[in-house]
Scaffold this motif. Sequence first.
Motif, PDB file in Angstrom:
ATOM      1  N   UNK A 165       0.832  -1.203   0.000  1.00 48.76           N
ATOM      2  CA  UNK A 165       0.000   0.000   0.000  1.00 48.76           C
ATOM      3  C   UNK A 165       0.870   1.258   0.000  1.00 48.76           C
ATOM      4  N   UNK A 166       1.923   1.228   0.792  1.00 47.36           N
ATOM      5  CA  UNK A 166       2.815   2.388   0.870  1.00 47.36           C
ATOM      6  C   UNK A 166       3.509   2.634  -0.471  1.00 47.36           C
ATOM      7  N   UNK A 167       3.975   1.567  -1.100  1.00 44.56           N
ATOM      8  CA  UNK A 167       4.662   1.708  -2.391  1.00 44.56           C
ATOM      9  C   UNK A 167       3.694   2.195  -3.454  1.00 44.56           C
ATOM     10  N   UNK A 168       2.469   1.693  -3.416  1.00 42.74           N
ATOM     11  CA  UNK A 168       1.435   2.158  -4.349  1.00 42.74           C
ATOM     12  C   UNK A 168       1.275   3.675  -4.217  1.00 42.74           C
ATOM     13  N   UNK A 169       1.149   4.123  -2.985  1.00 40.97           N
ATOM     14  CA  UNK A 169       0.987   5.547  -2.748  1.00 40.97           C
ATOM     15  C   UNK A 169       2.168   6.359  -3.244  1.00 40.97           C
ATOM     16  N   UNK A 170       3.364   5.871  -2.999  1.00 39.56           N
ATOM     17  CA  UNK A 170       4.565   6.598  -3.436  1.00 39.56           C
ATOM     18  C   UNK A 170       4.655   6.627  -4.961  1.00 39.56           C
ATOM     19  N   UNK A 171       4.233   5.552  -5.625  1.00 39.68           N
ATOM     20  CA  UNK A 171       4.227   5.557  -7.097  1.00 39.68           C
ATOM     21  C   UNK A 171       3.342   6.674  -7.633  1.00 39.68           C
ATOM     22  N   UNK A 172       2.266   6.971  -6.925  1.00 34.97           N
ATOM     23  CA  UNK A 172       1.334   8.004  -7.370  1.00 34.97           C
ATOM     24  C   UNK A 172       1.674   9.377  -6.796  1.00 34.97           C
ATOM     25  N   UNK A 173       2.783   9.465  -6.077  1.00 40.08           N
ATOM     26  CA  UNK A 173       3.239  10.759  -5.583  1.00 40.08           C
ATOM     27  C   UNK A 173       2.711  11.165  -4.217  1.00 40.08           C
ATOM     28  N   UNK A 174       2.058  10.253  -3.503  1.00 42.12           N
ATOM     29  CA  UNK A 174       1.584  10.557  -2.154  1.00 42.12           C
ATOM     30  C   UNK A 174       2.771  10.712  -1.218  1.00 42.12           C
ATOM     31  N   UNK A 175       2.750  11.746  -0.379  1.00 39.86           N
ATOM     32  CA  UNK A 175       3.873  11.992   0.520  1.00 39.86           C
ATOM     33  C   UNK A 175       3.925  10.959   1.638  1.00 39.86           C
ATOM     34  N   UNK A 176       5.104  10.777   2.197  1.00 44.32           N
ATOM     35  CA  UNK A 176       5.242   9.863   3.322  1.00 44.32           C
ATOM     36  C   UNK A 176       4.411  10.326   4.512  1.00 44.32           C
ATOM     37  N   UNK A 177       4.314  11.634   4.704  1.00 48.81           N
ATOM     38  CA  UNK A 177       3.501  12.146   5.812  1.00 48.81           C
ATOM     39  C   UNK A 177       2.042  11.743   5.642  1.00 48.81           C
ATOM     40  N   UNK A 178       1.532  11.895   4.425  1.00 45.19           N
ATOM     41  CA  UNK A 178       0.138  11.526   4.168  1.00 45.19           C
ATOM     42  C   UNK A 178      -0.061  10.024   4.338  1.00 45.19           C
ATOM     43  N   UNK A 179       0.874   9.233   3.852  1.00 45.77           N
ATOM     44  CA  UNK A 179       0.766   7.785   3.993  1.00 45.77           C
ATOM     45  C   UNK A 179       0.771   7.380   5.465  1.00 45.77           C
ATOM     46  N   UNK A 180       1.594   8.051   6.257  1.00 46.56           N
ATOM     47  CA  UNK A 180       1.642   7.757   7.693  1.00 46.56           C
ATOM     48  C   UNK A 180       0.297   8.043   8.345  1.00 46.56           C
ATOM     49  N   UNK A 181      -0.330   9.149   7.956  1.00 50.12           N
ATOM     50  CA  UNK A 181      -1.647   9.488   8.499  1.00 50.12           C
ATOM     51  C   UNK A 181      -2.685   8.445   8.102  1.00 50.12           C
ATOM     52  N   UNK A 182      -2.643   8.012   6.838  1.00 45.74           N
ATOM     53  CA  UNK A 182      -3.619   7.026   6.363  1.00 45.74           C
ATOM     54  C   UNK A 182      -3.454   5.689   7.066  1.00 45.74           C
ATOM     55  N   UNK A 183      -2.206   5.313   7.370  1.00 46.91           N
ATOM     56  CA  UNK A 183      -1.940   4.018   8.003  1.00 46.91           C
ATOM     57  C   UNK A 183      -1.986   4.070   9.524  1.00 46.91           C
ATOM     58  N   UNK A 184      -2.013   5.276  10.081  1.00 47.62           N
ATOM     59  CA  UNK A 184      -2.013   5.410  11.534  1.00 47.62           C
ATOM     60  C   UNK A 184      -0.685   5.049  12.164  1.00 47.62           C
ATOM     61  N   UNK A 185       0.396   5.346  11.449  1.00 45.78           N
ATOM     62  CA  UNK A 185       1.744   5.067  11.954  1.00 45.78           C
ATOM     63  C   UNK A 185       2.593   6.323  11.800  1.00 45.78           C
ATOM     64  N   UNK A 186       3.815   6.279  12.286  1.00 47.18           N
ATOM     65  CA  UNK A 186       4.682   7.443  12.194  1.00 47.18           C
ATOM     66  C   UNK A 186       5.320   7.541  10.812  1.00 47.18           C
ATOM     67  N   UNK A 187       5.749   8.747  10.458  1.00 44.68           N
ATOM     68  CA  UNK A 187       6.436   8.920   9.186  1.00 44.68           C
ATOM     69  C   UNK A 187       7.737   8.138   9.175  1.00 44.68           C
ATOM     70  N   UNK A 188       8.383   8.032  10.337  1.00 44.24           N
ATOM     71  CA  UNK A 188       9.614   7.252  10.447  1.00 44.24           C
ATOM     72  C   UNK A 188       9.356   5.780  10.124  1.00 44.24           C
ATOM     73  N   UNK A 189       8.217   5.253  10.576  1.00 40.07           N
ATOM     74  CA  UNK A 189       7.879   3.857  10.294  1.00 40.07           C
ATOM     75  C   UNK A 189       7.632   3.655   8.812  1.00 40.07           C
ATOM     76  N   UNK A 190       7.001   4.635   8.164  1.00 34.77           N
ATOM     77  CA  UNK A 190       6.791   4.568   6.720  1.00 34.77           C
ATOM     78  C   UNK A 190       8.128   4.546   6.000  1.00 34.77           C
ATOM     79  N   UNK A 191       9.015   5.453   6.376  1.00 31.10           N
ATOM     80  CA  UNK A 191      10.331   5.539   5.742  1.00 31.10           C
ATOM     81  C   UNK A 191      11.115   4.243   5.902  1.00 31.10           C
ATOM     82  N   UNK A 192      11.059   3.670   7.097  1.00 30.69           N
ATOM     83  CA  UNK A 192      11.788   2.432   7.365  1.00 30.69           C
ATOM     84  C   UNK A 192      11.224   1.274   6.548  1.00 30.69           C
TER      85      UNK A 192
END
Length: 212
Positions: A165-192
Amino acid sequence: MPVALTADIIGSRLLPDRPAAQQHLDRAIARVADDLPVAVRALRPIVGDEMQGVYATLGDAMATTLLLRLALPDGIECRFGLGIGEVGVIPSATGDIPEGPAWWAARAAIDLVHATQQRAIPGARTWVVAGEGTDAADARDATLANAYLVARDQLVTPMSERTRRLVYGRCLGTTQRRLAQEEGITQSAVSQALSTAGAAAVVEGFALLRGF
């Protein structure tokens, strides 16, 4: 030259709830078609566990298969055969029947990726074949595409559902901050998660495909 896409569901007969799996697949196909509206003929189920679609370019077809792989939930996977060539139909009283070199090549590609999966590269899911009547440039494109697809599939296959899901979002240009909000996790966890999965290569590959 157009590209015919044939897909089948891996292990469809072993799925505990085949109708539910089809619903998940239908939703994933619709999402990808909405996010990447490049199909000449929309990907749709035809019979059993098979689907077919047509794309104007090899890049469009490969980009679509990537997003579809990323959009599917755990437990549902597809193999994809891409055939470069002429796309035709045979008129029928019940509707046009897809026919022609591109479709034959797509079917051969499905068989090849299945054999590759069983023989040497378990993570393989996608293959390209240049069909009858294509030229040397098309054959070269197919070879280069397969070199990319083997590596791409090896990265995507072991990903968790969340990472996909995270990679899908990044392919479409969704920011890591937005992905973190959607997943309910920290931006650091998304980056890792993205870094551990080698997502940067997949995302960059997707961007390059959009111009292929």
